[in-house]
Design an enzyme around this catalytic site. Structure first.
Site, short mmCIF file in Angstrom:
data_model
loop_
_atom_site.label_atom_id
_atom_site.label_comp_id
_atom_site.label_asym_id
_atom_site.label_seq_id
_atom_site.Cartn_x
_atom_site.Cartn_y
_atom_site.Cartn_z
N TYR A 132 -19.10 -10.61 40.89
CA TYR A 132 -19.55 -9.32 41.43
C TYR A 132 -18.54 -8.91 42.48
O TYR A 132 -18.47 -9.50 43.55
CB TYR A 132 -20.97 -9.50 41.99
CG TYR A 132 -21.63 -8.28 42.61
CD1 TYR A 132 -21.02 -7.03 42.69
CD2 TYR A 132 -22.92 -8.39 43.12
CE1 TYR A 132 -21.65 -5.96 43.26
CE2 TYR A 132 -23.57 -7.31 43.70
CZ TYR A 132 -22.93 -6.10 43.76
OH TYR A 132 -23.57 -5.03 44.34
N LYS A 160 -19.24 -7.73 37.33
CA LYS A 160 -19.68 -6.40 37.72
C LYS A 160 -18.62 -5.84 38.66
O LYS A 160 -18.34 -6.41 39.72
CB LYS A 160 -21.03 -6.44 38.45
CG LYS A 160 -21.46 -5.04 38.89
CD LYS A 160 -22.57 -5.03 39.92
CE LYS A 160 -22.86 -3.58 40.33
NZ LYS A 160 -23.79 -3.49 41.48
#
Length: 293
Positions: A132, A160
């Site tokens: 992330y 992400k």
């Protein structure tokens, strides 16, 4: 594979700043009804303001409410590998579909340090781990070559990207094209359709808290090959984003816009944004223009 939309779910609070689990469950039901998957304890979920025990209970409540109808990813990332590992093991026991690990914040990391951090967590759990990256908030950035190295780990399933730069997103997408099984999820809400068209596995959206059906419709239209409808829904999503985020810090604006739609979500824990009547009036005008209240 059909692309997936995840909503970075808000965490709801009572007036005394304790978590309102019932209101949070209601937000889960709202997203499931729209057809969106759930990411909990992320940036839009006030994860930095939650205790270890609260994150564990929150995840249990969300998983229970979802009941297997959609996928659940939970963020375990903390500044130190030690606590990140403890959280990830708890989430692994609860049973989620993915464990996101935001880059450490406050602690400045080398790329080798990031590789050790993510690999240590991925080694310790059976649940797939998702990197992330949100450098504007953490001040640590996963370089595309680092993502490529980590993509070779058997339990790191994707990333992400919340950096907002097309160039970085494209570099991550190239990793996904080169490494089988590595997925890229777009974080910036104005790039949802662009990312899908360039090979993303889906998106993880904060703005979807306030526009769940528009977000879902971008994915649905794209999946059935209706590009004109996907572009129309993306244009609405992006225009709403531009207007709302012009008023302040994005997660705070999302939470406040949602509060004006449903007061049960509450405010965020201090020292987050306090209610501001003038700002609320401006947000309310935007919501009216988009038929959201």
């Amino acid at each position: 594979m059909t692309p997936q939309a995840f909503v970075a779910l808000v965490t709801c609070f009572h007036d005394d700043e304790t978590i309102n689990y019932e209101a949070t469950r209601a937000q889960v039901r709202r997203q499931v009804e729209a057809g969106n998957n759930i990411m909990c304890a992320g940036t839009n979920g006030d994860f930095t303001a939650l205790t270890f025990e609260e994150k564990v209970r929150l995840t249990k409540e969300v998983v229970d409410e979802v009941g297997g109808r959609v996928k659940v990813i939970v963020n375990a990332g903390m500044p130190a590998t030690f606590e990140t590992l403890k959280l990830a093991r708890e989430f692994d026991r609860i049973g989620v579909d993915g464990i996101a690990v935001i880059t450490p914040f406050f602690i400045a990391c080398t790329q080798d340090g990031l590789i050790r951090h993510f690999s240590t967590v991925a080694d310790a759990v059976e649940t797939p781990v998702y990197l992330y990256d949100i450098p504007a908030r953490t001040h640590n950035h996963i370089e595309p070559e680092t993502a490529r190295r980590l993509a070779g780990h058997g339990n790191i399933a994707g990333i992400k990207d919340s950096g907002g730069a097309k160039e970085t997103l494209e570099a991550y997408l190239q990793v996904a094209r080169d490494v089988a099984g590595f997925e890229v999820y777009s974080g910036p809400d104005h790039l949802v359709l662009w990312a899908l068209q360039n090979g993303a596995a889906g998106c993880i959206s904060g703005l979807g808290n306030t526009m769940p059906h528009v977000l879902a419709d971008i994915l649905k239209a794209y999946s059935r090959g209706d590009l004109a409808e996907a572009e129309k829904q993306q244009a609405t999503f992006a225009a709403f984003r531009t207007e709302l985020y012009a008023l302040g810090f994005a997660p705070a604006m999302v939470k406040r816009a949602l509060y004006l739609q449903d007061a049960s979500v509450g405010a965020s824990r201090q020292p987050a944004l306090l209610p501001d009547r003038e700002q609320d009036l401006l947000i309310g005008e935007i919501l009216k223009r988009y038929n959201l209240c």
